[in-house]
Motif scaffolding. Sequence first.
Motif, PDB file in Angstrom:
ATOM      1  N   ASP A 242       0.526  -1.448  -0.006  1.00  0.00           N
ATOM      2  CA  ASP A 242      -0.170  -0.005   0.107  1.00  0.00           C
ATOM      3  C   ASP A 242       0.848   0.968  -0.403  1.00  0.00           C
ATOM      4  O   ASP A 242       0.198   2.630   0.064  1.00  0.00           O
ATOM      5  CB  ASP A 242      -0.804   0.215   1.094  1.00  0.00           C
ATOM      6  N   TYR A 243       2.351   0.767   0.004  1.00  0.00           N
ATOM      7  CA  TYR A 243       2.808   2.249   0.625  1.00  0.00           C
ATOM      8  C   TYR A 243       4.284   2.820  -0.406  1.00  0.00           C
ATOM      9  O   TYR A 243       4.529   2.842  -0.885  1.00  0.00           O
ATOM     10  CB  TYR A 243       3.945   2.425   1.889  1.00  0.00           C
ATOM     11  N   GLY A 244       3.319   1.502  -1.672  1.00  0.00           N
ATOM     12  CA  GLY A 244       4.404   2.277  -3.056  1.00  0.00           C
ATOM     13  C   GLY A 244       5.729   1.613  -3.875  1.00  0.00           C
ATOM     14  O   GLY A 244       6.522   1.328  -2.333  1.00  0.00           O
ATOM     15  N   LYS A 245       6.499   1.642  -4.897  1.00  0.00           N
ATOM     16  CA  LYS A 245       7.797   0.904  -4.845  1.00  0.00           C
ATOM     17  C   LYS A 245       7.829   1.668  -5.713  1.00  0.00           C
ATOM     18  O   LYS A 245       7.912   2.373  -6.098  1.00  0.00           O
ATOM     19  CB  LYS A 245       7.224  -0.372  -6.111  1.00  0.00           C
ATOM     20  N   GLY A 270       8.804   6.234   4.920  1.00  0.00           N
ATOM     21  CA  GLY A 270       7.307   6.268   4.315  1.00  0.00           C
ATOM     22  C   GLY A 270       7.508   5.262   2.947  1.00  0.00           C
ATOM     23  O   GLY A 270       6.304   4.160   3.583  1.00  0.00           O
ATOM     24  N   ALA A 271       7.857   4.996   2.764  1.00  0.00           N
ATOM     25  CA  ALA A 271       8.309   4.306   0.859  1.00  0.00           C
ATOM     26  C   ALA A 271       8.204   2.185   0.983  1.00  0.00           C
ATOM     27  O   ALA A 271       9.094   1.993   2.363  1.00  0.00           O
ATOM     28  CB  ALA A 271       9.244   3.900  -0.089  1.00  0.00           C
ATOM     29  N   GLY A 272       7.121   1.250   0.489  1.00  0.00           N
ATOM     30  CA  GLY A 272       7.228   0.412   0.720  1.00  0.00           C
ATOM     31  C   GLY A 272       8.119  -0.416   0.160  1.00  0.00           C
ATOM     32  O   GLY A 272       8.779  -1.824   0.869  1.00  0.00           O
ATOM     33  N   LEU A 273       8.626  -0.173   0.065  1.00  0.00           N
ATOM     34  CA  LEU A 273       9.813  -0.673  -1.616  1.00  0.00           C
ATOM     35  C   LEU A 273      10.688  -0.169  -2.682  1.00  0.00           C
ATOM     36  O   LEU A 273       9.812   0.949  -2.559  1.00  0.00           O
ATOM     37  CB  LEU A 273       9.283  -2.186  -2.218  1.00  0.00           C
ATOM     38  N   ILE A 442      12.647  11.623  -0.169  1.00  0.00           N
ATOM     39  CA  ILE A 442      11.192  11.648   0.952  1.00  0.00           C
ATOM     40  C   ILE A 442      10.568  12.024  -0.647  1.00  0.00           C
ATOM     41  O   ILE A 442       8.996  11.454  -0.291  1.00  0.00           O
ATOM     42  CB  ILE A 442      11.938  12.716   1.778  1.00  0.00           C
ATOM     43  N   ILE A 443      10.782  13.145  -1.122  1.00  0.00           N
ATOM     44  CA  ILE A 443       9.696  12.985  -2.096  1.00  0.00           C
ATOM     45  C   ILE A 443       9.363  11.894  -3.012  1.00  0.00           C
ATOM     46  O   ILE A 443       8.028  11.609  -3.040  1.00  0.00           O
ATOM     47  CB  ILE A 443      10.229  14.436  -3.590  1.00  0.00           C
ATOM     48  N   ALA A 444      10.274  11.149  -3.158  1.00  0.00           N
ATOM     49  CA  ALA A 444       9.771   9.403  -3.824  1.00  0.00           C
ATOM     50  C   ALA A 444       8.588   8.552  -3.166  1.00  0.00           C
ATOM     51  O   ALA A 444       8.305   8.049  -3.766  1.00  0.00           O
ATOM     52  CB  ALA A 444      10.894   9.232  -4.588  1.00  0.00           C
ATOM     53  N   ALA A 445       9.544   8.883  -1.419  1.00  0.00           N
ATOM     54  CA  ALA A 445       8.676   8.130  -1.164  1.00  0.00           C
ATOM     55  C   ALA A 445       6.862   8.268  -0.554  1.00  0.00           C
ATOM     56  O   ALA A 445       5.841   8.051  -0.827  1.00  0.00           O
ATOM     57  CB  ALA A 445       9.065   7.884   0.472  1.00  0.00           C
ATOM     58  N   LEU A 446       6.894  10.390  -0.424  1.00  0.00           N
ATOM     59  CA  LEU A 446       5.526   9.990  -0.746  1.00  0.00           C
ATOM     60  C   LEU A 446       4.674   9.984  -1.876  1.00  0.00           C
ATOM     61  O   LEU A 446       3.216  10.827  -1.604  1.00  0.00           O
ATOM     62  CB  LEU A 446       5.557  11.924  -0.162  1.00  0.00           C
ATOM     63  N   LEU A 447       5.192  10.412  -3.047  1.00  0.00           N
ATOM     64  CA  LEU A 447       4.344   9.899  -4.564  1.00  0.00           C
ATOM     65  C   LEU A 447       4.613   8.595  -4.262  1.00  0.00           C
ATOM     66  O   LEU A 447       3.396   8.271  -4.737  1.00  0.00           O
ATOM     67  CB  LEU A 447       5.832  10.665  -5.834  1.00  0.00           C
ATOM     68  N   ALA A 448       5.346   7.484  -3.871  1.00  0.00           N
ATOM     69  CA  ALA A 448       5.095   6.253  -3.599  1.00  0.00           C
ATOM     70  C   ALA A 448       3.924   5.843  -3.214  1.00  0.00           C
ATOM     71  O   ALA A 448       3.108   4.961  -2.983  1.00  0.00           O
ATOM     72  CB  ALA A 448       6.522   5.606  -3.455  1.00  0.00           C
ATOM     73  N   GLN A 449       3.732   6.521  -2.028  1.00  0.00           N
ATOM     74  CA  GLN A 449       2.411   6.597  -1.192  1.00  0.00           C
ATOM     75  C   GLN A 449       1.201   7.625  -1.577  1.00  0.00           C
ATOM     76  O   GLN A 449      -0.515   7.119  -0.392  1.00  0.00           O
ATOM     77  CB  GLN A 449       3.296   7.257   0.973  1.00  0.00           C
ATOM     78  N   GLY A 450       1.071   7.668  -2.480  1.00  0.00           N
ATOM     79  CA  GLY A 450      -0.189   8.103  -3.223  1.00  0.00           C
ATOM     80  C   GLY A 450      -0.592   9.817  -3.058  1.00  0.00           C
ATOM     81  O   GLY A 450      -1.416  10.491  -3.433  1.00  0.00           O
TER      82      GLY A 450
END
Length: 504
Positions: A242-245, A270-273, A442-450
Amino acid sequence: MKILSADQIRALDAYTIKNEPITSIDLMERASVTFVNWFIKRFKPHREVYIFCGPGNNGGDGLAVGRLLTHVQYSVKVFIFSSDRYSKDFDINLKRLEKLVTITKINSKEDIPILSIGGIVIDAIFGSGLSRPVGGLYADIIKSINDSKVTRVAIDIASGLFCDANNEDPVKLKVDYTFTFQLPKLSFLFPQNEDYTGCWVIGDIGLNKSFIESQSSAFTYVEEEEAFSVVKPRSKFSHKGDYGKVLIMAGSYGMMGAAVLSGKSCYRAGAGLVKFHSPRCGVQILQSSLPEAILSVDPEENFISSLPDISGFNTVAAGPGWYEGAESAFLLQQIFENKNINLVLDAGALNVLSKNKELLNALPQNTILTPHPGEFKRLAGEFSNDYSRLEGLRKFSQRYKCIMVLKGANTMVALPDGNVSFNSTGNPGMATAGSGDVLTGIIAALLAQGYSPAMASKLGVYLHGYAGDRAASKSGTASIIAEDIIDGVKDFYLEFDKKYSASL
Ligand SMILES: NC(=O)C1=CN([C@@H]2O[C@H](COP(=O)(O)OP(=O)(O)OC[C@H]3O[C@@H](n4cnc5c(N)ncnc54)[C@H](OP(=O)(O)O)[C@@H]3O)[C@@H](O)[C@H]2O)[C@@H](O)CC1
Ligand SMILES: [K+]
């Protein structure tokens, strides 16, 4: 928080007076009381206080402040200027103060006082009503205060600085503090105005909030309340899918640290993977530095030369630690063919774009570019001042339908619709190697989480600055390293968890 123009601030003032309702002299009193409450917390009464009051309402504030400070035992010397037109509220406050202290009128250069070392100057010469560059006696006074060894405090805005436009004229008061009313002013957010802004503080003087909301402005200032309000809580039954790749395409021989920092911060945010695509030389480094990550290995030993299968990833971050050769331009071209992926480009990828500007036309919509000022200059050319650079940033974002994150103090995020937000967190200690790689992660992680690209950029920049501030509170600004910023990301989420559980 919205940033309004000087004209809008004038209308806000008038609207508040009419609709609260409150008389303008009482509003001035409220503003002055707010200023004085702040002032007496910061400055002890043993220091000589000089207040210079111009002919308008900023001067009126100065006179009211003089009276209020006298009441609490500050030794105050007040100066006004000859003018054929004082504002109504200036006159009222002049009469109120005349009963308490002697007021000196400055008629000529000879009347300019010598200021004692260690004194405090309160600048109430011009505020938001400055309408032209400062000349004549006013200029002489400003130069004289600038040359004195005093602490300078501006009421609302330093004399000579326009709220929302560039002033090329050199006559501006240098200040250590600005106590501004209700809203930040655009001019406070530019490096070129650092000397004329100092440390700035906002005083809430109760101007009408719904009027502020009704005003259209392209500029906002992102603060704690707004940032935390958009963070998404995690559902109890969620799983890592649910937290993106995220696929991170970063690093080259001698630059693998950039990939490590982006990957770590991506997980912390917070990225999932997280999967790295790495040159062969980076395999050991990445596997041992970040065991949580998985790896795809490029055929080249020292740099990334090819695009792996990116189906299955919702976010790609590319550029940190990149080799900037022709292969990288080809790589970008291939990445751009994937229109449905969230994309963040930093560092080397931006330089490759600068050298191959035709690629800009192929940028997928809402790609996030995170240049520092030097990278932006290479992308968009030179600007004569910070105001024109802001316009250049907006135009760039509108033209290529991308999101521009111009890094610096008050990092700007420009969106393709022309809106720009300025960030409130961060400190000079974050000007350190690897800090940008952390932001990319950080920005990539947020994008991945939707989070939408606009939200991921604004929140990511806020979170990055917040993490840097937490790092500074533990180790001091000058000794911050990028790893400390990654650690600070934990503090952001800890704070969010507290706020969230308190809100239930
Ligand atoms: N907004 C709010 O909510 C509240 C605002 N408040 C306060 O009011 C301030 C704004 O007051 P303001 O509008 O009277 O303008 P201000 O800066 O005092 O100057 C105007 C005077 O200066 C003159 N002048 C201008 N440029 C000049 C130059 N280069 N050289 C020479 N003269 C020049 C101009 O003359 P003119 O241009 O008309 O010829 C006029 O006489 C604001 O900053 C805040 O402190 C608070 O009290 C309460 C809430
Ligand atoms: K002022």
